[in-house]
Design a protein around this motif. Structure first.
Motif, PDB file in Angstrom:
ATOM      1  N   PRO A 217       0.808  -1.228   0.000  1.00  0.00           N
ATOM      2  CA  PRO A 217       0.000   0.000   0.000  1.00  0.00           C
ATOM      3  C   PRO A 217       0.838   1.273   0.000  1.00  0.00           C
ATOM      4  CG  PRO A 217      -0.040  -1.048   2.157  1.00  0.00           C
ATOM      5  CD  PRO A 217       0.605  -2.029   1.222  1.00  0.00           C
ATOM      6  N   GLN A 218       2.120   1.163   0.306  1.00  0.00           N
ATOM      7  CA  GLN A 218       2.999   2.342   0.335  1.00  0.00           C
ATOM      8  C   GLN A 218       3.518   2.712  -1.047  1.00  0.00           C
ATOM      9  OE1 GLN A 218       3.607  -0.792   1.620  1.00  0.00           O
ATOM     10  NE2 GLN A 218       4.984  -0.611   3.385  1.00  0.00           N
ATOM     11  N   TYR A 219       2.919   2.180  -2.088  1.00  0.00           N
ATOM     12  CA  TYR A 219       3.452   2.329  -3.440  1.00  0.00           C
ATOM     13  C   TYR A 219       3.676   3.780  -3.842  1.00  0.00           C
ATOM     14  CZ  TYR A 219       3.886   2.100  -8.500  1.00  0.00           C
ATOM     15  OH  TYR A 219       4.335   2.260  -9.792  1.00  0.00           O
ATOM     16  N   GLU A 220       2.719   4.654  -3.582  1.00  0.00           N
ATOM     17  CA  GLU A 220       2.867   6.052  -3.993  1.00  0.00           C
ATOM     18  C   GLU A 220       4.048   6.712  -3.300  1.00  0.00           C
ATOM     19  OE1 GLU A 220       1.599   7.803  -6.403  1.00  0.00           O
ATOM     20  OE2 GLU A 220       0.431   6.078  -7.067  1.00  0.00           O
ATOM     21  N   GLN A 221       4.179   6.459  -1.998  1.00  0.00           N
ATOM     22  CA  GLN A 221       5.320   7.012  -1.265  1.00  0.00           C
ATOM     23  C   GLN A 221       6.621   6.445  -1.830  1.00  0.00           C
ATOM     24  OE1 GLN A 221       5.472   6.021   2.917  1.00  0.00           O
ATOM     25  NE2 GLN A 221       7.602   6.692   3.105  1.00  0.00           N
ATOM     26  N   PHE A 222       6.604   5.152  -2.114  1.00  0.00           N
ATOM     27  CA  PHE A 222       7.808   4.497  -2.631  1.00  0.00           C
ATOM     28  C   PHE A 222       8.238   5.108  -3.958  1.00  0.00           C
ATOM     29  CE2 PHE A 222       9.848   1.179  -5.213  1.00  0.00           C
ATOM     30  CZ  PHE A 222      10.890   0.809  -4.366  1.00  0.00           C
ATOM     31  N   THR A 223       7.305   5.287  -4.871  1.00  0.00           N
ATOM     32  CA  THR A 223       7.660   5.834  -6.176  1.00  0.00           C
ATOM     33  C   THR A 223       8.119   7.286  -6.076  1.00  0.00           C
ATOM     34  OG1 THR A 223       5.305   6.263  -6.588  1.00  0.00           O
ATOM     35  CG2 THR A 223       6.249   4.271  -7.538  1.00  0.00           C
ATOM     36  N   GLU A 224       7.569   8.013  -5.114  1.00  0.00           N
ATOM     37  CA  GLU A 224       8.060   9.377  -4.881  1.00  0.00           C
ATOM     38  C   GLU A 224       9.521   9.341  -4.433  1.00  0.00           C
ATOM     39  OE1 GLU A 224       5.501  11.329  -2.129  1.00  0.00           O
ATOM     40  OE2 GLU A 224       3.737  11.256  -3.440  1.00  0.00           O
ATOM     41  N   GLU A 225       9.851   8.350  -3.626  1.00  0.00           N
ATOM     42  CA  GLU A 225      11.235   8.245  -3.148  1.00  0.00           C
ATOM     43  C   GLU A 225      12.161   7.696  -4.236  1.00  0.00           C
ATOM     44  OE1 GLU A 225      11.682   6.627   0.779  1.00  0.00           O
ATOM     45  OE2 GLU A 225       9.883   7.658   1.520  1.00  0.00           O
ATOM     46  N   VAL A 226      11.625   6.864  -5.125  1.00  0.00           N
ATOM     47  CA  VAL A 226      12.423   6.430  -6.281  1.00  0.00           C
ATOM     48  C   VAL A 226      12.876   7.653  -7.079  1.00  0.00           C
ATOM     49  CG1 VAL A 226      12.348   5.240  -8.507  1.00  0.00           C
ATOM     50  CG2 VAL A 226      11.395   4.131  -6.492  1.00  0.00           C
TER      51      VAL A 226
END
Length: 337
Positions: free
Chosen positions: A164-173
């Motif tokens: 579920p943290q996908y959006e945060q993860f992609t922002e950090e990518v």
């Protein structure tokens, strides 16, 4: 920094590399909607090593069945988990790697869904796979491929209701290219010092685990052996004490790749042993590098990119100190075998 164009790096990895997010998500969403049984990560040499971190990430964070396979072996092993419902991901900088191209055709012929990561456009692999992300440049291709694989793997996990943290993860990518650049700058003097010290060293042990095992395997084989003709061995930290420890001596070069995932204690165990025996212990620890804006939760995944980038700085200084071009080959693509 020697042979490092900061502007070009940011253009290729940050500007262009991150721009593929929409394409990656579209590919994964389409496959997820249709359904699939498992994921195969297939490569040869440096590209199968590139896949190992993502197999580890999936195995330790997801219920998706995943298999990383060496292309040539995969085609003859009669893998019982491979079927027309498998998703097969390939990578080749040149798009011409013989075994990888053949494996892609093998999978395509059997009805599996095929995805290719390629640097060079209009090459055999680009023309075989169902979905291709073509970066358009061999420069910094591994840095870009790593970022693309983060996007693919974590999107599959997100669509499997596991991340579920996908959006945060992609922002950090999106912050990772700057983090890589800062790590490279911070490590550059150490890289040069290593190359100066070890320009005549004729054997290195590369030790890694978890999501850095692939980097240890790749650096020993593809850089030290293939590109510098230096004897090297990659050793998994979990296996170090089952044989390899007996050949460590006072002057043995042992290079430990320390990441931040669950297997870090395995490398620390090797460290405690090696520091008692050899005077040539080198520790490359991703924890030492600041990654602005990147959370502790995701650092362990991004260690793959950071570690590979700083190792690459050692390569260019070894090339200079040993007067041995990284492009020089005696046999690879020089003869039939």
């Amino acid at each position: 920094m020697l042979k490092f164009d900061e502007e070009l790096f940011l253009k290729l990895v940050e500007d262009e590399g991150l721009s593929f997010r929409g394409q990656v998500e579209s590919i994964v969403d389409d496959i997820s909607n249709k359904g699939y049984s498992n994921i195969f990560l297939i490569g040869a040499g440096g590209t199968i090593a590139m896949m190992y971190p993502y197999e580890y990430i999936l195995k330790s964070n997801s219920s998706i069945n995943v298999y990383s396979e060496i292309a040539a072996e995969f085609m003859v092993m009669n893998h019982k988990h491979f079927s027309k419902d498998s998703v097969c991901i390939f990578a080749s900088v040149s798009g011409t790697t013989k075994e990888t191209v053949e494996a892609a055709q093998f999978c395509k012929d059997r009805g599996a869904t095929t995805i290719g990561l390629v640097a060079e456009p209009n090459t055999p692999l680009t023309q075989i796979v169902d979905h291709c992300v073509c970066t358009g440049s061999e420069k910094h291709s591994f840095d870009t491929f790593f970022i693309l694989l983060y996007m693919f793997v974590f999107r599959f996990m997100y669509n499997n209701n596991e991340f579920p943290q996908y959006e945060q993860f992609t922002e950090e990518v999106s912050l990772l290219p700057r983090g890589i650049l800062n790590a490279v700058k911070a490590f550059d003097q150490k890289a040069e010092a290593f190359a100066i010290k070890h320009k005549d060293t004729d054997y290195h042990m590369l030790v890694g685990s978890g999501n850095l095992w692939g980097n240890a395997y790749s650096y020993a084989m593809c850089i030290l052996e293939e590109m510098q003709w230096i004897h090297a061995k990659s050793i998994h930290a979990a296996e170090f004490f089952h044989g390899t420890l007996e050949i460590v001596e006072e002057d043995t070069s042992v290079v430990l790749l320390k990441g931040e995932d669950e297997t870090r204690p395995l490398v620390e165990r090797v460290e405690r042993f090696a520091e008692k025996i050899t005077k040539n212990l080198t520790i490359i620890d991703t924890k030492e590098f600041e990654l602005d804006g990147i959370s502790d939760e995701f650092r362990k995944h991004f260690a793959v990119s950071i570690n590979w980038a700083v190792l690459s700085r050692i390569s260019v200084y070894l090339e200079r100190e040993r007067n041995h071009s990284l492009d020089l080959r005696r046999y690879y693509r020089q003869m039939e075998y």
